[in-house]
Design a protein around this motif. Sequence first.
Motif, PDB file in Angstrom:
ATOM      1  N   HIS A   1     -14.313  19.654 -40.076  1.00 63.15           N
ATOM      2  CA  HIS A   1     -14.921  20.667 -39.206  1.00 63.15           C
ATOM      3  C   HIS A   1     -14.644  20.376 -37.729  1.00 63.15           C
ATOM      4  CE1 HIS A   1     -16.643  22.734 -42.470  1.00 63.15           C
ATOM      5  NE2 HIS A   1     -17.710  21.973 -42.672  1.00 63.15           N
ATOM      6  N   ALA A   2     -14.638  19.107 -37.364  1.00 66.00           N
ATOM      7  CA  ALA A   2     -14.364  18.754 -35.970  1.00 66.00           C
ATOM      8  C   ALA A   2     -12.941  19.138 -35.582  1.00 66.00           C
ATOM      9  CB  ALA A   2     -14.594  17.259 -35.759  1.00 66.00           C
ATOM     10  N   ASN A   3     -11.987  18.933 -36.487  1.00 68.18           N
ATOM     11  CA  ASN A   3     -10.610  19.372 -36.229  1.00 68.18           C
ATOM     12  C   ASN A   3     -10.555  20.878 -36.030  1.00 68.18           C
ATOM     13  OD1 ASN A   3      -9.419  16.840 -36.373  1.00 68.18           O
ATOM     14  ND2 ASN A   3      -8.743  17.068 -38.490  1.00 68.18           N
ATOM     15  N   ASP A   4     -11.173  21.616 -36.953  1.00 73.04           N
ATOM     16  CA  ASP A   4     -11.163  23.082 -36.866  1.00 73.04           C
ATOM     17  C   ASP A   4     -11.747  23.553 -35.545  1.00 73.04           C
ATOM     18  OD1 ASP A   4     -10.001  23.449 -39.334  1.00 73.04           O
ATOM     19  OD2 ASP A   4     -11.892  23.814 -40.385  1.00 73.04           O
ATOM     20  N   ASP A   5     -12.896  23.017 -35.174  1.00 70.85           N
ATOM     21  CA  ASP A   5     -13.572  23.473 -33.961  1.00 70.85           C
ATOM     22  C   ASP A   5     -12.737  23.186 -32.720  1.00 70.85           C
ATOM     23  OD1 ASP A   5     -15.675  24.300 -35.533  1.00 70.85           O
ATOM     24  OD2 ASP A   5     -16.942  22.561 -35.102  1.00 70.85           O
ATOM     25  N   ALA A   6     -12.132  22.003 -32.658  1.00 70.54           N
ATOM     26  CA  ALA A   6     -11.344  21.626 -31.481  1.00 70.54           C
ATOM     27  C   ALA A   6     -10.145  22.553 -31.306  1.00 70.54           C
ATOM     28  CB  ALA A   6     -10.886  20.180 -31.598  1.00 70.54           C
ATOM     29  N   VAL A   7      -9.476  22.885 -32.404  1.00 69.48           N
ATOM     30  CA  VAL A   7      -8.285  23.726 -32.317  1.00 69.48           C
ATOM     31  C   VAL A   7      -8.662  25.175 -32.022  1.00 69.48           C
ATOM     32  CG1 VAL A   7      -6.276  24.596 -33.578  1.00 69.48           C
ATOM     33  CG2 VAL A   7      -6.943  22.199 -33.798  1.00 69.48           C
ATOM     34  N   LEU A   8      -9.687  25.680 -32.690  1.00 67.40           N
ATOM     35  CA  LEU A   8     -10.089  27.067 -32.460  1.00 67.40           C
ATOM     36  C   LEU A   8     -10.520  27.301 -31.019  1.00 67.40           C
ATOM     37  CD1 LEU A   8     -12.021  27.861 -35.758  1.00 67.40           C
ATOM     38  CD2 LEU A   8      -9.833  28.823 -35.014  1.00 67.40           C
ATOM     39  N   ASN A   9     -11.061  26.279 -30.380  1.00 61.18           N
ATOM     40  CA  ASN A   9     -11.487  26.422 -28.988  1.00 61.18           C
ATOM     41  C   ASN A   9     -10.332  26.750 -28.054  1.00 61.18           C
ATOM     42  OD1 ASN A   9     -14.220  26.023 -29.389  1.00 61.18           O
ATOM     43  ND2 ASN A   9     -14.143  23.820 -29.000  1.00 61.18           N
ATOM     44  N   VAL A  10      -9.128  26.337 -28.419  1.00 61.84           N
ATOM     45  CA  VAL A  10      -7.973  26.613 -27.557  1.00 61.84           C
ATOM     46  C   VAL A  10      -7.066  27.700 -28.117  1.00 61.84           C
ATOM     47  CG1 VAL A  10      -7.997  24.274 -26.619  1.00 61.84           C
ATOM     48  CG2 VAL A  10      -6.550  24.778 -28.591  1.00 61.84           C
ATOM     49  N   LEU A  11      -7.351  28.177 -29.327  1.00 57.88           N
ATOM     50  CA  LEU A  11      -6.440  29.120 -29.979  1.00 57.88           C
ATOM     51  C   LEU A  11      -6.967  30.547 -30.038  1.00 57.88           C
ATOM     52  CD1 LEU A  11      -3.728  29.309 -31.476  1.00 57.88           C
ATOM     53  CD2 LEU A  11      -4.931  28.716 -33.588  1.00 57.88           C
ATOM     54  N   ARG A  12      -8.260  30.704 -30.243  1.00 61.86           N
ATOM     55  CA  ARG A  12      -8.811  32.027 -30.504  1.00 61.86           C
ATOM     56  C   ARG A  12      -8.574  33.012 -29.361  1.00 61.86           C
ATOM     57  NH1 ARG A  12     -13.573  33.493 -33.641  1.00 61.86           N
ATOM     58  NH2 ARG A  12     -14.010  31.257 -33.764  1.00 61.86           N
ATOM     59  N   GLU A  13      -8.998  32.682 -28.173  1.00 64.71           N
ATOM     60  CA  GLU A  13      -8.920  33.637 -27.065  1.00 64.71           C
ATOM     61  C   GLU A  13      -7.482  34.013 -26.699  1.00 64.71           C
ATOM     62  OE1 GLU A  13     -11.266  35.496 -25.899  1.00 64.71           O
ATOM     63  OE2 GLU A  13     -12.574  34.514 -27.352  1.00 64.71           O
ATOM     64  N   PRO A  14      -6.545  33.065 -26.642  1.00 63.09           N
ATOM     65  CA  PRO A  14      -5.158  33.463 -26.343  1.00 63.09           C
ATOM     66  C   PRO A  14      -4.575  34.425 -27.370  1.00 63.09           C
ATOM     67  CG  PRO A  14      -5.440  31.117 -25.977  1.00 63.09           C
ATOM     68  CD  PRO A  14      -6.694  31.598 -26.627  1.00 63.09           C
ATOM     69  N   LEU A  15      -4.912  34.268 -28.635  1.00 61.82           N
ATOM     70  CA  LEU A  15      -4.373  35.178 -29.648  1.00 61.82           C
ATOM     71  C   LEU A  15      -4.985  36.566 -29.522  1.00 61.82           C
ATOM     72  CD1 LEU A  15      -4.133  32.975 -32.875  1.00 61.82           C
ATOM     73  CD2 LEU A  15      -2.315  33.600 -31.266  1.00 61.82           C
ATOM     74  N   LEU A  16      -6.279  36.642 -29.349  1.00 63.54           N
ATOM     75  CA  LEU A  16      -6.914  37.953 -29.197  1.00 63.54           C
ATOM     76  C   LEU A  16      -6.433  38.653 -27.922  1.00 63.54           C
ATOM     77  CD1 LEU A  16     -10.541  37.049 -30.318  1.00 63.54           C
ATOM     78  CD2 LEU A  16      -8.909  38.505 -31.549  1.00 63.54           C
ATOM     79  N   ARG A  17      -6.158  37.883 -26.896  1.00 62.37           N
ATOM     80  CA  ARG A  17      -5.662  38.451 -25.653  1.00 62.37           C
ATOM     81  C   ARG A  17      -4.209  38.924 -25.802  1.00 62.37           C
ATOM     82  NH1 ARG A  17      -7.139  34.506 -22.759  1.00 62.37           N
ATOM     83  NH2 ARG A  17      -5.178  33.365 -22.656  1.00 62.37           N
ATOM     84  N   ALA A  18      -3.449  38.212 -26.623  1.00 60.74           N
ATOM     85  CA  ALA A  18      -2.029  38.549 -26.801  1.00 60.74           C
ATOM     86  C   ALA A  18      -1.846  39.878 -27.521  1.00 60.74           C
ATOM     87  CB  ALA A  18      -1.321  37.440 -27.569  1.00 60.74           C
ATOM     88  N   ARG A  19      -2.810  40.260 -28.362  1.00 58.80           N
ATOM     89  CA  ARG A  19      -2.712  41.514 -29.119  1.00 58.80           C
ATOM     90  C   ARG A  19      -4.005  42.288 -28.938  1.00 58.80           C
ATOM     91  NH1 ARG A  19       1.551  44.586 -30.784  1.00 58.80           N
ATOM     92  NH2 ARG A  19       1.055  45.793 -32.658  1.00 58.80           N
ATOM     93  N   ARG A  20      -4.032  43.124 -27.951  1.00 61.98           N
ATOM     94  CA  ARG A  20      -5.238  43.897 -27.656  1.00 61.98           C
ATOM     95  C   ARG A  20      -5.615  44.763 -28.848  1.00 61.98           C
ATOM     96  NH1 ARG A  20      -7.554  41.341 -23.427  1.00 61.98           N
ATOM     97  NH2 ARG A  20      -6.044  40.995 -21.750  1.00 61.98           N
ATOM     98  N   GLY A  21      -6.897  44.769 -29.171  1.00 62.72           N
ATOM     99  CA  GLY A  21      -7.385  45.557 -30.287  1.00 62.72           C
ATOM    100  C   GLY A  21      -7.356  44.836 -31.616  1.00 62.72           C
ATOM    101  N   SER A  22      -6.745  43.649 -31.655  1.00 59.10           N
ATOM    102  CA  SER A  22      -6.727  42.887 -32.902  1.00 59.10           C
ATOM    103  C   SER A  22      -8.108  42.284 -33.163  1.00 59.10           C
ATOM    104  CB  SER A  22      -5.674  41.788 -32.836  1.00 59.10           C
ATOM    105  OG  SER A  22      -5.948  40.879 -31.780  1.00 59.10           O
ATOM    106  N   GLN A  23      -8.352  41.953 -34.422  1.00 57.51           N
ATOM    107  CA  GLN A  23      -9.629  41.382 -34.835  1.00 57.51           C
ATOM    108  C   GLN A  23      -9.396  39.994 -35.418  1.00 57.51           C
ATOM    109  OE1 GLN A  23     -12.169  44.676 -36.799  1.00 57.51           O
ATOM    110  NE2 GLN A  23     -10.072  45.451 -36.961  1.00 57.51           N
ATOM    111  N   TRP A  24     -10.483  39.252 -35.576  1.00 57.57           N
ATOM    112  CA  TRP A  24     -10.399  37.850 -35.984  1.00 57.57           C
ATOM    113  C   TRP A  24     -11.053  37.667 -37.348  1.00 57.57           C
ATOM    114  CZ3 TRP A  24      -7.808  34.079 -33.378  1.00 57.57           C
ATOM    115  CH2 TRP A  24      -7.985  32.761 -33.815  1.00 57.57           C
ATOM    116  N   SER A  25     -10.315  37.102 -38.275  1.00 54.40           N
ATOM    117  CA  SER A  25     -10.867  36.767 -39.586  1.00 54.40           C
ATOM    118  C   SER A  25     -11.526  35.406 -39.491  1.00 54.40           C
ATOM    119  CB  SER A  25      -9.757  36.759 -40.644  1.00 54.40           C
ATOM    120  OG  SER A  25     -10.262  36.376 -41.902  1.00 54.40           O
TER     121      SER A  25
END
Length: 270
Positions: A49-73
């Motif tokens: 869980h610590a690995n997941d949380d650390a990576v998602l903290n730097v990955l989620r926002e850039p991906l959602l920003r890269a594709r406007r209107g996309s959603q997150w599973s």
Amino acid sequence: MSTAMPFDVDTTLMSDVTTAVRAAGLTLRDRYAPHARGVSLSEVVDEIHANDDAVLNVLREPLLRARRGSQWSEDELAGGALPSGEWWIVDPAEGNINHVHGMPDWAVTATLVRENRPVLTVVHLPLTGDTYTAVAGGGAHLNDRRLKVSAKTDLGAALVGTGQAKPGEDERTFRRIGDSVTAMLAGGLVVRVSVPATLQLIHVAAGRMDAFWQFSDVRSGLVAGALLVSEAGGVVTDLAGEPWSTGSRDFLAAAPGVHAAALTALSPIA
């Protein structure tokens, strides 16, 4: 899985996604040590869980920003079809169990899914620096090299693989895995049983392995590899031989020359 309809993607999107996934990979690499972390089950789970949380903290926002209107599973272990639209299916530490046990087989993956079909994917292996990418209708690549699946036509000469999708699968799934390994040991040359799925599927896409199957619908372990194999010229179906989608309950990706024989060997296993 069909990719007959090309995905209209500009170079900026692929560049942005690749940059985000590589940055996330650096975070995961910094957390890596070549020895096992955690002894009890709870300790191992905490490390995952610590690995997941650390990576998602730097990955989620850039991906959602890269594709406007996309959603997150949100649930990386979820399966089944998604609601309509474009969704990011991400595994922040694909092969997390290997990472926390000090083994090198892990990656960061991000796949954009449109109407339950993967249309763009980036898989980054931080320890080697290799990046696998694919766009629907645009081919699959390892770094700058185009990928092509194996030319084998004899299942008896094939290196094939499978593995469990997650801990705690039901007993029927475990029995199907065991029966399928037996069937492919008889029909193929060598059977590789390992996790994670994506790291076997990149070998199928690159022609190093010839087929991979899995009795699961866990989306995050399959969407990236499904697109890579398909765009490298492979065949991706369920075990009824129908085109695979996120709603399929099982999975087979293979070189065209061995797909039919693999399907014949596996499809009777109930």
